[in-house]
Design an enzyme around this catalytic site. Structure first.
Site, PDB file in Angstrom:
ATOM      1  N   ASP A   8      23.563   2.678 -20.705  1.00  0.00           N
ATOM      2  CA  ASP A   8      23.766   1.670 -20.029  1.00  0.00           C
ATOM      3  C   ASP A   8      24.709   1.729 -19.176  1.00  0.00           C
ATOM      4  OD1 ASP A   8      24.517  -1.451 -19.946  1.00  0.00           O
ATOM      5  OD2 ASP A   8      25.987  -1.943 -21.793  1.00  0.00           O
ATOM      6  N   LYS A  69      27.445  -2.087  -9.109  1.00  0.00           N
ATOM      7  CA  LYS A  69      26.110  -2.622  -9.524  1.00  0.00           C
ATOM      8  C   LYS A  69      25.586  -4.200  -9.186  1.00  0.00           C
ATOM      9  CE  LYS A  69      23.896  -3.631 -14.592  1.00  0.00           C
ATOM     10  NZ  LYS A  69      24.076  -3.728 -15.664  1.00  0.00           N
ATOM     11  N   GLU A 168      18.218  -5.246 -20.653  1.00  0.00           N
ATOM     12  CA  GLU A 168      19.624  -5.391 -21.635  1.00  0.00           C
ATOM     13  C   GLU A 168      19.146  -5.936 -22.951  1.00  0.00           C
ATOM     14  OE1 GLU A 168      22.742  -6.570 -18.251  1.00  0.00           O
ATOM     15  OE2 GLU A 168      22.427  -4.355 -18.074  1.00  0.00           O
ATOM     16  N   ASP A 191      24.489 -12.900 -23.684  1.00  0.00           N
ATOM     17  CA  ASP A 191      24.976 -11.783 -22.996  1.00  0.00           C
ATOM     18  C   ASP A 191      25.942 -12.147 -22.277  1.00  0.00           C
ATOM     19  OD1 ASP A 191      26.105  -9.093 -22.172  1.00  0.00           O
ATOM     20  OD2 ASP A 191      23.918  -8.696 -22.208  1.00  0.00           O
TER      21      ASP A 191
HETATM   22  P1  ADP Z   1      29.759  -5.203 -18.592  1.00  0.00           P
HETATM   23  O1  ADP Z   1      28.340  -4.899 -19.277  1.00  0.00           O
HETATM   24  O2  ADP Z   1      29.598  -5.873 -16.985  1.00  0.00           O
HETATM   25  O3  ADP Z   1      29.193  -3.660 -17.586  1.00  0.00           O
HETATM   26  P2  ADP Z   1      30.969  -5.116 -20.835  1.00  0.00           P
HETATM   27  O4  ADP Z   1      29.823  -5.908 -21.685  1.00  0.00           O
HETATM   28  O5  ADP Z   1      31.138  -4.052 -21.172  1.00  0.00           O
HETATM   29  O6  ADP Z   1      30.848  -5.251 -18.744  1.00  0.00           O
HETATM   30  O7  ADP Z   1      32.334  -6.375 -20.420  1.00  0.00           O
HETATM   31  C1  ADP Z   1      33.060  -6.607 -19.536  1.00  0.00           C
HETATM   32  C2  ADP Z   1      33.797  -7.774 -19.661  1.00  0.00           C
HETATM   33  O8  ADP Z   1      33.968  -7.958 -21.323  1.00  0.00           O
HETATM   34  C3  ADP Z   1      35.366  -7.906 -19.120  1.00  0.00           C
HETATM   35  O9  ADP Z   1      35.041  -8.643 -18.061  1.00  0.00           O
HETATM   36  C4  ADP Z   1      35.992  -7.391 -20.346  1.00  0.00           C
HETATM   37  O10 ADP Z   1      37.735  -7.585 -19.682  1.00  0.00           O
HETATM   38  C5  ADP Z   1      35.092  -7.733 -21.204  1.00  0.00           C
HETATM   39  N1  ADP Z   1      36.188  -7.294 -22.929  1.00  0.00           N
HETATM   40  C6  ADP Z   1      36.421  -6.301 -23.251  1.00  0.00           C
HETATM   41  N2  ADP Z   1      36.754  -6.434 -24.376  1.00  0.00           N
HETATM   42  C7  ADP Z   1      36.927  -7.817 -24.594  1.00  0.00           C
HETATM   43  C8  ADP Z   1      38.121  -8.292 -26.094  1.00  0.00           C
HETATM   44  N3  ADP Z   1      37.918  -7.647 -26.767  1.00  0.00           N
HETATM   45  N4  ADP Z   1      37.979  -9.443 -25.055  1.00  0.00           N
HETATM   46  C9  ADP Z   1      37.753 -10.368 -24.168  1.00  0.00           C
HETATM   47  N5  ADP Z   1      36.915  -9.845 -23.646  1.00  0.00           N
HETATM   48  C10 ADP Z   1      36.565  -9.164 -23.752  1.00  0.00           C
HETATM   49 MG    MG Z   2      26.607  -4.917 -20.380  1.00  0.00          MG
END
Ligand code: ADP
Ligand code: MG
Length: 638
Positions: A8, A69, A168, A191
């Site tokens: 991912d 990205k 995804e 998502d």
């Molecule tokens: P991406 O797919 O864009 O790489 P992720 O799925 O890892 O991202 O999500 C990242 C986002 O999720 C960030 O904005 C982060 O702040 C938020 N995030 C991560 N954990 C939590 C949580 N416990 N509560 C709210 N938001 C969260």
């Molecule tokens: Mg993601």
């Protein structure tokens, strides 16, 4: 056979997973972390990736690269318009692409992503104690061809063989084990990550996933909520007599951003959180308590923005929420209780067993017949797990599951009058093939320009150009040459175009791969614009098609008058001349630029119809004359 890992490669975070003895697992680094921030630091000491680089962001904001990205496979020109602000320097590369200045070097987005992938490759190799060379990488459903190609390139630069690129949400559905649901089950995958939002509607048919529709926004995510909190903090800092935004050092600004995200994450569990930022300047310490409700007030408008995309995807899939069996949540941001509450409300979700997070659904949101809101998986691990499962399907370790994706936008070519001719419509299941035969509009034409387009607008120029190429053929009168154009989208979403002169069999093949050839803006914007301009576009298409036909008939009539005008009754001839000139007047009003003008379609249609009826006799006389000539010739010859 060697293992295929699932990766991912996220905007904010990345992870790598594998199927081990039949179980998909996310692999941890030597500190025990299963999630790697997609952050790279390039300094004198070399490349640092992940948590260490993210921590170093305060000290070195200029050389810490994140959210790369958003630049993958895109042109600098477009990015400057819509990308999120970053603290490092981004400039235009030689070929119109993006260059990222690290302080000591300039790298392409693919090169930065490759460093993240190399880091994940190392984590996997350490955990598996064997060399890892094969991977499945996921991309947002809305990634266009250039963005997918850039992802494949990054993989290659990292020394990986990219076996498959999958969407995804589709990967997430696999990880949630939705292949175990009954036949005809329908699922929405919602998502929200750091920078993107995707909604996909999937259907399970005989053990096979089919994507019924996708929708989303590539510029909407958790970062936007962080930004709201940063703005909120800036106000509070100013109120407390602290520095203004302009007075903050880049380091202090980065600390505020970090505190904002931490606050948001903590408030997914806690009811309130105290922010402490000592020494923002030499004499100012920031201390502020945020209640969950405060955050919810700031976050709600951002979450609400996803609603229209949910509605559109449901419309495209021709489903009502009660026809869904499940809604699954993916992406770190979906851990926020408010988000879960709103999504549950919009989809009319039935009460569900709470397994993670602290969700409370009000009585009024309870729908006994609604879909279940499934939060049984870690939202930030599901995508990598699904990619690993896809990898195991490819090696044969897992069987009987096949993934089918759809095209996010229509693909086609430009035809007469500058119109878009769709060859593969939006939301077609891939792999897919489509084709059509075209001919020429001009006599003795020897070549045709094939202009590849992507988008939902009626006029070619309003769509994105994916490139052009020329196909040559034998000279012939107009309408005689036959050029077959075939589009094929392979399993990775890469477009292959083939154009063939049907008479000679001579052909030309084009693969759309270069980011620079793609006039990409934003898929969402494209879809929104197509809805917004639907009426104008329809009017334009009707006008262009109608006027092409009218010109042809007018031309043929004038030709007919030239050939047998003398044999016609004066009144009849004058009536035809008037009718032709009426058509021409409607076609070309004075002072209007021909290309952009959209005239009165109905009026033109009536005039053409009148002309058509009026010229029946003329056509007959013409035909008679032609016959006489032919017979006469025969007579001469014999
Ligand atoms: P991406 O797919 O864009 O790489 P992720 O799925 O890892 O991202 O999500 C990242 C986002 O999720 C960030 O904005 C982060 O702040 C938020 N995030 C991560 N954990 C939590 C949580 N416990 N509560 C709210 N938001 C969260
Ligand atoms: Mg993601």
């Amino acid at each position: 056979m060697s293992k295929i890992v699932g990766i991912d490669l996220g905007t904010t975070n990345s992870s790598v997973a594998v199927v081990d003895s039949g179980f998909p697992i996310v692999l941890a680094d030597n500190a025990g972390c299963r999630i790697t921030p997609s952050v790279m630091n390039f300094s004198g000491q070399g490349v640092v990736v992940g948590e260490a680089a993210k921590r170093g962001r305060n000290a070195a904001p200029k050389s810490t690269i994140y959210s790369v990205k958003q630049y993958m496979g895109r042109r600098y020109q477009e990015c400057t318009k819509d990308s999120r602000s970053v603290e490092y320097t981004v400039s235009a590369g030689k070929n119109g692409g993006v260059l990222i200045e690290t302080g000591t070097a300039a790298l392409s987005p693919e090169q930065v992503s490759a460093e993240i992938l190399k880091h994940l490759k190392k984590i996997a190799e350490a955990a598996l104690e064997e060399e890892v060379t094969r991977a499945v990488i996921t991309v947002p459903a809305y990634f266009n061809d250039a963005q997918r190609q850039a992802t494949i390139k990054a993989g290659k630069l990292a020394g990986l063989i990219i076996e498959r690129i999958i969407n995804e949400p589709t990967a997430a559905a696999l990880a949630y084990g939705l292949d175990k649901l009954g036949d005809q089950s329908k699922v929405a995958v919602y998502d929200v990550g750091g920078g993107t939002f995707d909604l996909s509607i999937l259907e399970l048919t005989e053990g096979t996933f089919q994507v019924l529709a996708t929708n989303g926004n590539t510029r909407l995510g958790g970062d936007d909520i962080d930004q709201r909190l940063v703005d909120h903090f800036a106000i509070k800092i100013a109120e407390a007599g602290g520095p203004t935004r302009e007075q903050l050092t880049p380091e202090a600004a980065a600390r505020i951003r970090e505190a904002a995200e931490m606050t948001k994450i903590q408030l997914s569990q806690a009811e309130s959180y105290e922010v402490l930022l000592p020494f923002l300047t030499s004499e100012f310490n920031f201390q502020h308590t945020v209640a969950r409700e405060d955050l919810e007030t700031l976050a709600r408008p951002i979450i609400e923005k996803t609603r229209v995309h949910c509605r559109r995807a449901m419309e495209d899939a021709k489903l009502s929420p009660s026809e869904l069996d499940q809604v699954i949540l993916v992406g770190g941001q979906t851990r926020m209780p408010l988000l879960r509450r709103l999504v549950s409300e919009w989809f009319g979700c039935a009460e569900f067993e709470e397994t993670r997070g602290n969700l409370r659904i009000g009585e009024n949101h309870h729908h006994p017949d609604g879909p279940a809101l499934n939060i049984s998986q870690h939202p930030d691990e599901a995508v990598a797990l699904g990619a690993a499962i896809q990898g195991a399907i490819l090696t044969g370790e897992f069987k009987d599951v096949l993934l089918l994706d759809v095209t996010p936008l229509s693909l086609g070519i430009e035809t007469f009058g500058g119109l878009m001719n769709v060859i593969i419509p939006r939301n077609s299941t891939i792999p897919v093939k489509g084709g059509e035969t075209f001919t020429t509009a001009v006599d003795r034409q020897r070549e045709m320009l094939v202009h590849l387009l992507q988008g939902e607008r009626e006029k070619a120029k309003d769509n994105w150009s994916l490139g052009k190429f020329i196909i040559e053929f034998e000279e012939a009168p107009r309408g005689v040459p036959r050029i077959g154009v075939q589009f094929e989208i392979d399993i990775n979403g890469v477009l292959h175009v083939l154009a063939r002169d049907i008479k000679t069999g001579k052909e030309k093949v084009q693969q759309v791969r270069s980011a620079v050839d793609v006039d990409d803006a934003d898929v969402q914007q494209m879809v929104e614009e197509s809805v917004e301009h639907a009426f104008d576009d329809l009017a334009a298409r009707r006008w262009i098609e109608g006027s092409l036909k009218a010109r042809e008939i007018a031309k043929a009539t004038i030709q007919g008058l030239k050939v047998c005008g003398e044999e016609l009754d004066d009144n009849y001839r004058r009536a035809i001349e008037e009718s032709v000139s009426a058509v021409q007047q409607t076609l070309k009003p004075e002072g209007e630029s021909a290309g952009e003008y959209v005239g009165d379609w109905k009026k033109l249609q009536d005039q053409v119809k009148a002309l058509d009826e009026l010229t029946h006799d003329l056509a007959e006389i013409q035909m008679q004359k032609l016959m006489d000539e032919l017979l006469g010739q025969k007579g001469l010859a014999s």
